[in-house]
Scaffold this active site. Structure first.
Site, PDB file in Angstrom:
ATOM      1  N   CYS A   1     -24.955  24.460  39.772  1.00 25.67           N
ATOM      2  CA  CYS A   1     -23.645  25.006  39.395  1.00 25.67           C
ATOM      3  C   CYS A   1     -23.748  26.143  38.387  1.00 25.67           C
ATOM      4  O   CYS A   1     -22.765  26.847  38.151  1.00 25.67           O
ATOM      5  CB  CYS A   1     -22.756  23.890  38.867  1.00 25.67           C
TER       6      CYS A   1
ATOM      7  N   HIS B   1     -17.199  27.232  34.918  1.00 24.43           N
ATOM      8  CA  HIS B   1     -17.517  26.567  36.181  1.00 24.43           C
ATOM      9  C   HIS B   1     -16.496  25.462  36.403  1.00 24.43           C
ATOM     10  O   HIS B   1     -16.130  24.750  35.473  1.00 24.43           O
ATOM     11  CB  HIS B   1     -18.941  25.986  36.101  1.00 24.43           C
TER      12      HIS B   1
ATOM     13  N   ASN C   1     -15.100  21.609  43.395  1.00 24.07           N
ATOM     14  CA  ASN C   1     -16.328  22.221  42.868  1.00 24.07           C
ATOM     15  C   ASN C   1     -17.120  22.840  44.027  1.00 24.07           C
ATOM     16  O   ASN C   1     -17.681  22.118  44.849  1.00 24.07           O
ATOM     17  CB  ASN C   1     -17.153  21.142  42.150  1.00 24.07           C
TER      18      ASN C   1
END
Ligand code: COA
Length: 332
Positions: free
Chosen positions: A115, A256, A286
């Site tokens: 990520c 993020h 996500n």
């Protein structure tokens, strides 16, 4: 020294919207549980015949359209992904080929930092541009998380979605905008808490690994949650201190998108109003390396970012990997 400036952004998300109801109908969960624990209401799923490179190509096309330049002006591509089309070759090669970018002018490679992949890739591209060796780079964050998320694991499958975002990074003599600073870290002690068990050299694929569902992302949610809150806040605070910034100086936090509660904790530590935080996790979940450039692209298209805006970009991911970046927005 040249400055590395983001001069265009683009993104792509698949059309297929998966709401929390989809999971309510398939497993022991509720819309209320998912929304309160994560902030996610829906995410996008790519069709079976769409690979990570295909989403990356669409995001890059969108990005190049904004700048109105030809694809053959690009010197190199860095693709951040943990869901490459193949273990090898790099997805950057497949993107180059699918876009028909001129060989042998162009080069590129993939970065695997989960990520945090997009900011790791952006920092790498920045350094290559600042060195004077290249003028125009594409940094694309793309992940087809549905390829590696166990559809039966209710604590994981509800979080992730598919998508891609891209930025064009250009060398510039204008030193009032561009990427200013970054702090990036890796901490391999995070391995046990977030990883894919099989399919690598530690445990090559076999019938047993498939039967035991070991080719899916494994995650210890609470441990990852706590590490993410601390690491993102620490990195953000470091980069702000190094550059003498307070929350008042920051136009946008671009975090993020892992969990709304992690985002809120980071914003609190910065003493930043939530309306100055880019949040679209409720719509996309996500998308791993895709989250940050998708946010940048959406906010730019909606006219919410101004030339010269101070931004702090922050990420945390498997590895563990984490970091934060300070940049001044360079699109007029
Ligand atoms: N629906 C209903 N219950 C669920 C559930 C779901 N979708 N998923 C898990 N649960 C249950 C658990 O089984 C557990 O039940 P138990 O108490 O009977 O054992 C309970 O909910 C609490 O589980 P826990 O893991 O403590 O929940 P949580 O509040 O930590 O939320 C996450 C789970 C995964 C949403 C959260 O930990 C998280 O977001 N972690 C970070 C993940 C992340 O960011 N990953 C990417 C890294 S970049």
């Amino acid at each position: 020294m040249k400055k590395a400036v983001i001069t265009a952004v683009g993104h792509y998300v698949p059309d297929n919207i998966i709401t929390n109801k989809y999971f309510e109908e398939r497993m022991d969960t509720t819309d209320e549980w998912i929304t309160t624990r994560t902030g996610i209401r829906e995410r996008r799923y790519a069709p079976d015949d769409m690979a990570t490179s295909d989403m990356g190509v669409r995001a890059i096309e969108d990005c190049l359209k904004m700048r109105g330049i030809d694809k053959d002006e690009i010197d190199f591509i860095i693709c951040a992904t943990v869901t490459p089309d193949h273990v090898f070759p790099a997805t950057a090669c497949l993107i180059q080929h699918k876009l028909g970018m001129k060989h042998p002018k162009i080069w590129g490679f993939d970065i695997s930092a989960a990520c945090s992949g997009f900011i790791f890739a952006l920092e790498t591209a920045r350094r290559l541009i600042e060195s004077g060796g290249s003028k125009k780079a594409i940094v694309v964050g793309a992940d087809k998380m549905t390829a590696i998320v166990d559809p039966l694991d209710r604590a994981t499958c509800i979080i992730f979605g598919d998508g891609a975002g891209a930025v064009l990074l250009e060398a510039s003599d204008d030193d009032t905008v561009g990427i200013i600073d970054s702090v990036l870290h890796v901490d391999g002690s995070g391995l046990p808490h977030l990883h894919m068990k099989a399919g690598g050299s530690v445990m090559p694929a076999s019938h047993e690994t498939v039967d035991q569902r070991l080719h899916y992302a494994y995650q210890e949610g609470q441990h990852v949650f706590k590490a993410a809150v601390k690491s993102m806040a620490d990195a953000t605070s470091d980069v702000m201190q190094r550059n003498n910034l307070t929350g008042n100086d920051v136009a946008w936090l671009v975090p993020h998108q892992a969990n709304l509660r992690i985002i809120e904790a980071t914003a609190n530590r910065m003493e930043l109003d939530i309306d100055r935080v880019m949040i679209n996790i409720q719509r996309y979940g996500n998308t791993t390396a895709g989250t940050i450039p998708i946010c940048l692209s959406e906010w730019q298209k909606e006219g919410k970012i101004k030339y010269g805006d101070n931004m702090i970009v922050a990420a945390f991911g498997g590895g563990f990997t984490y970091g934060a970046m300070f940049l001044k927005w360079g699109i007029k």
